[in-house]
Design a protein around this motif. Structure first.
Motif, short mmCIF file in Angstrom:
data_model
loop_
_atom_site.label_atom_id
_atom_site.label_comp_id
_atom_site.label_asym_id
_atom_site.label_seq_id
_atom_site.Cartn_x
_atom_site.Cartn_y
_atom_site.Cartn_z
N TYR A 1 0.83 -1.20 0.00
CA TYR A 1 0.00 0.00 0.00
C TYR A 1 0.87 1.26 0.00
CZ TYR A 1 -3.34 3.43 1.88
OH TYR A 1 -4.12 4.54 2.11
N LEU A 2 1.88 1.25 0.84
CA LEU A 2 2.78 2.40 0.94
C LEU A 2 3.52 2.63 -0.37
CD1 LEU A 2 3.80 4.56 2.85
CD2 LEU A 2 5.52 2.95 3.66
N LYS A 3 4.00 1.56 -1.01
CA LYS A 3 4.67 1.70 -2.30
C LYS A 3 3.72 2.32 -3.33
CE LYS A 3 7.77 -2.23 -1.70
NZ LYS A 3 8.07 -3.61 -2.14
N HIS A 4 2.47 1.86 -3.33
CA HIS A 4 1.47 2.41 -4.24
C HIS A 4 1.26 3.91 -3.98
CE1 HIS A 4 -2.18 2.83 -6.60
NE2 HIS A 4 -2.81 3.27 -5.52
N LEU A 5 1.12 4.27 -2.72
CA LEU A 5 0.91 5.68 -2.39
C LEU A 5 2.10 6.54 -2.83
CD1 LEU A 5 -0.68 5.59 1.18
CD2 LEU A 5 -1.78 6.25 -0.96
N LEU A 6 3.29 6.07 -2.54
CA LEU A 6 4.48 6.86 -2.87
C LEU A 6 4.64 7.03 -4.38
CD1 LEU A 6 6.96 5.50 -0.21
CD2 LEU A 6 5.92 7.78 -0.29
N ASP A 7 4.12 6.09 -5.16
CA ASP A 7 4.16 6.22 -6.61
C ASP A 7 3.11 7.20 -7.14
OD1 ASP A 7 6.23 4.44 -6.91
OD2 ASP A 7 4.94 2.72 -7.41
N HIS A 8 2.07 7.49 -6.35
CA HIS A 8 0.95 8.29 -6.86
C HIS A 8 0.68 9.60 -6.12
CE1 HIS A 8 0.22 4.28 -8.53
NE2 HIS A 8 -0.27 4.95 -9.55
N VAL A 9 1.23 9.78 -4.95
CA VAL A 9 0.97 10.99 -4.18
C VAL A 9 1.86 12.12 -4.69
CG1 VAL A 9 1.26 12.04 -1.89
CG2 VAL A 9 0.19 9.82 -2.10
N THR A 10 1.24 13.27 -4.87
CA THR A 10 1.99 14.47 -5.27
C THR A 10 1.61 15.61 -4.33
OG1 THR A 10 0.25 15.30 -6.76
CG2 THR A 10 1.88 13.76 -7.71
N GLU A 11 2.24 16.75 -4.54
CA GLU A 11 1.93 17.92 -3.71
C GLU A 11 0.48 18.36 -3.86
OE1 GLU A 11 4.82 20.78 -4.95
OE2 GLU A 11 6.45 19.76 -3.91
N SER A 12 -0.15 18.01 -4.98
CA SER A 12 -1.53 18.46 -5.20
C SER A 12 -2.58 17.44 -4.74
CB SER A 12 -1.74 18.77 -6.69
OG SER A 12 -1.55 17.61 -7.46
N THR A 13 -2.15 16.29 -4.23
CA THR A 13 -3.09 15.28 -3.73
C THR A 13 -3.76 15.80 -2.46
OG1 THR A 13 -1.66 13.53 -4.60
CG2 THR A 13 -3.33 12.87 -3.00
N SER A 14 -5.06 15.62 -2.37
CA SER A 14 -5.79 16.06 -1.17
C SER A 14 -6.13 14.84 -0.31
CB SER A 14 -7.08 16.77 -1.56
OG SER A 14 -7.99 15.84 -2.13
N THR A 15 -6.45 15.10 0.93
CA THR A 15 -6.82 13.98 1.82
C THR A 15 -8.08 13.29 1.31
OG1 THR A 15 -8.04 15.49 3.29
CG2 THR A 15 -5.76 14.98 3.87
N GLU A 16 -8.99 14.04 0.67
CA GLU A 16 -10.23 13.44 0.14
C GLU A 16 -9.96 12.52 -1.05
OE1 GLU A 16 -9.95 16.79 0.63
OE2 GLU A 16 -11.23 17.07 2.36
N SER A 17 -8.89 12.78 -1.80
CA SER A 17 -8.61 11.97 -3.00
C SER A 17 -7.58 10.88 -2.75
CB SER A 17 -8.14 12.87 -4.14
OG SER A 17 -6.88 13.44 -3.84
N LEU A 18 -7.10 10.76 -1.53
CA LEU A 18 -6.10 9.74 -1.20
C LEU A 18 -6.69 8.35 -1.36
CD1 LEU A 18 -3.19 9.91 -0.18
CD2 LEU A 18 -4.05 9.79 2.13
N SER A 19 -5.97 7.48 -2.02
CA SER A 19 -6.41 6.10 -2.22
C SER A 19 -6.27 5.32 -0.92
CB SER A 19 -5.54 5.45 -3.30
OG SER A 19 -5.77 4.08 -3.36
N TRP A 20 -7.24 4.45 -0.61
CA TRP A 20 -7.19 3.68 0.63
C TRP A 20 -7.00 2.19 0.38
CZ3 TRP A 20 -5.62 6.52 4.16
CH2 TRP A 20 -6.05 7.84 4.27
N ASN A 21 -6.52 1.86 -0.82
CA ASN A 21 -6.11 0.49 -1.08
C ASN A 21 -5.06 0.50 -2.18
OD1 ASN A 21 -7.57 0.88 -3.40
ND2 ASN A 21 -9.15 -0.60 -2.95
N TYR A 22 -4.60 -0.66 -2.57
CA TYR A 22 -3.58 -0.78 -3.60
C TYR A 22 -4.08 -1.75 -4.66
CZ TYR A 22 -2.61 -4.82 -0.62
OH TYR A 22 -2.74 -5.95 0.14
#
Length: 196
Positions: A30-51
């Protein structure tokens, strides 16, 4: 401390005299997936909660044994369930995310973790990903997890397993501050003295 766990496997747990910690969600993937997709413009509402490939979302408070502080809340948690009473050691440390000081301590821990991770990581792109993710996690904390309930589990994983910070044996939070039950998770099953 007495807590109550909702289960459909009460007889099995009692016969084995052991309650297993839920560890089915793979936080490292999950963490690897997030680190590949999170940017400075990602909001808490759009954060993915699975991989990709995951059959479920991240558990709210991470991997552990979920409980309540009363029988009725445990019974109403899932249909066709029974309740197991768990007696925990009196010396358990509790992180209460309904308390301002505990929330601020968690926020400070994330800030400290950022310094540790930035010093360890040599790849500048990876540092940016971590900084973006940790900024989002700090926003979740300041928002008291209203829009990002699953962030509790991710924060615990990052602090405990990746940075090596000691996390309390029991974590608790009320996701509905007005009427909902108070959730507990036992992160260290060694603190369980008795189940019945």
């Amino acid at each position: 401390m007495e807590l109550y766990h909702s289960t459909t496997q009460k007889q099995k747990i009692l016969s084995e005299k052991k309650i297993r910690k839920n560890t089915s969600f793979r936080y490292l993937e999950y963490l690897k997936h997030l680190l590949d997709h999170v940017t400075e413009s990602t909001s808490t509402e759009s954060l993915s909660w699975n991989y990709p490939g995951s059959k479920r979302q991240a558990p709210f408070m991470g991997n552990g044994i979920y409980c309540f502080d009363n029988v009725q809340s445990a019974l109403s948690y899932q249909t066709k369930s029974e309740v197991i009473k768990i007696q925990c050691s009196t010396d358990c440390e509790v992180l209460d995310l309904d308390k301002y000081q505990d929330i601020m301590n968690l926020f400070k821990s994330i800030e400290d973790a950022e310094k540790v991770l930035v010093d360890k990581i040599k790849d500048k792109d990876a540092v940016k990903g971590w900084q973006s993710l940790l900024l989002l996690l700090k926003e979740c904390i300041m928002d008291e997890f209203i829009n990002c309930q699953q962030a509790v589990g991710l924060i615990i994983y990052v602090l405990n397993y990746l940075v090596g910070y000691k996390i309390e044996e029991i974590i608790t939070i009320s996701y509905d501050k007005t009427a909902g039950p108070k959730y507990y998770i036992i992160t260290n099953p060694a603190k369980i003295e008795k189940i019945c």
